[in-house]
Design an enzyme around this catalytic site. Structure first.
Site, short mmCIF file in Angstrom:
data_model
loop_
_atom_site.label_atom_id
_atom_site.label_comp_id
_atom_site.label_asym_id
_atom_site.label_seq_id
_atom_site.Cartn_x
_atom_site.Cartn_y
_atom_site.Cartn_z
N HIS A 36 0.85 -1.20 0.00
CA HIS A 36 0.00 0.00 0.00
C HIS A 36 0.89 1.25 0.00
CE1 HIS A 36 -3.54 -2.23 1.77
NE2 HIS A 36 -2.58 -2.95 2.31
N GLU A 118 2.46 -0.74 4.42
CA GLU A 118 2.24 0.61 3.91
C GLU A 118 3.59 1.28 3.67
OE1 GLU A 118 -0.56 2.30 3.28
OE2 GLU A 118 -2.16 1.34 4.43
N HIS A 157 -2.44 -2.93 -3.43
CA HIS A 157 -3.81 -2.72 -2.98
C HIS A 157 -4.74 -2.57 -4.19
CE1 HIS A 157 -6.44 -0.51 0.26
NE2 HIS A 157 -6.91 -1.70 -0.05
N ASP A 167 -3.31 2.40 -4.99
CA ASP A 167 -1.96 2.27 -4.44
C ASP A 167 -1.40 0.86 -4.60
OD1 ASP A 167 -4.08 1.77 -2.44
OD2 ASP A 167 -2.49 1.53 -0.97
#
Length: 186
Positions: A36, A118, A157, A167
């Site tokens: 992400h 992330e 993602h 993303d």
């Protein structure tokens, strides 16, 4: 940084436990890694707001964008900042709330069987060398513990929530990342 398989926590990283997780379904095997991106406010880096967001401590009055997301209860397992610093929010053994409505390999609800990482960034801004280095280190250890996560089972993602998420975006260099992971097989 070193993964402790028994606890699902990495040593040598910052721990910032999030309340936004729960147990994986009984017997569910981890078999997917999801990449992400996030920055708070959008395109602002090093603010500490991602950590606040994943801990439900984001002040909606601080920025207009925060007002639109402060009510959300989300998390990821890991967050890699622009300088390569890593923060862990949820044990890899638990289900972080990162994928939302998602589908992979004919299965709904990817949070049940995935780990979410992330990267601090945006779809359009290049990620840093330090981020790729940290991401590769994390991914290698994750794949050692969960060998079902082959290169095809590492997805963005946008791949598991097409039309809803974009993303890690076109700025993410999949070729570079996968080539570094492929070195493991040589």
């Amino acid at each position: 940084m070193q993964l402790d398989r028994a606890s699902g926590w990495f040593s040598g990283v910052t721990h910032c436990p999030s309340p936004n997780f729960n147990a994986r379904p009984l017997g569910e095997a981890i078999s997917l890694l999801v990449i992400h991106n996030i920055s708070l406010p959008p395109a602002c880096f090093g603010t500490g707001k991602v950590q606040q967001f994943f801990q439900n401590r984001l002040d909606p009055a601080e920025h207009p964008y925060f007002d639109s997301i402060a009510h959300l209860t989300v998390s990821a397992h890991l967050f890699v900042e622009r300088d390569g610093a890593v923060t862990q929010f949820v044990s890899l053994l638990d289900r972080a709330w990162h994928a939302g409505v998602s589908r992979f390999d004919g299965r709904e609800g990817c949070n049940d069987f995935s780990i979410g990482i992330e990267l601090e960034g945006t779809d359009a801004l290049a990620y840093t060398d330090a981020q790729y280095d940290a991401l590769v280190q994390l991914s290698r250890q994750i794949r050692q513990q969960w060998p079902a996560i082959d290169l095809e089972r590492i997805q963005g993602h946008s791949d598991i929530a097409p039309g809803r998420k974009t993303d890690p975006g076109p700025a993410f260099d999949w070729r570079r990342y996968r080539a570094a992971l492929n070195e493991d097989a040589v």
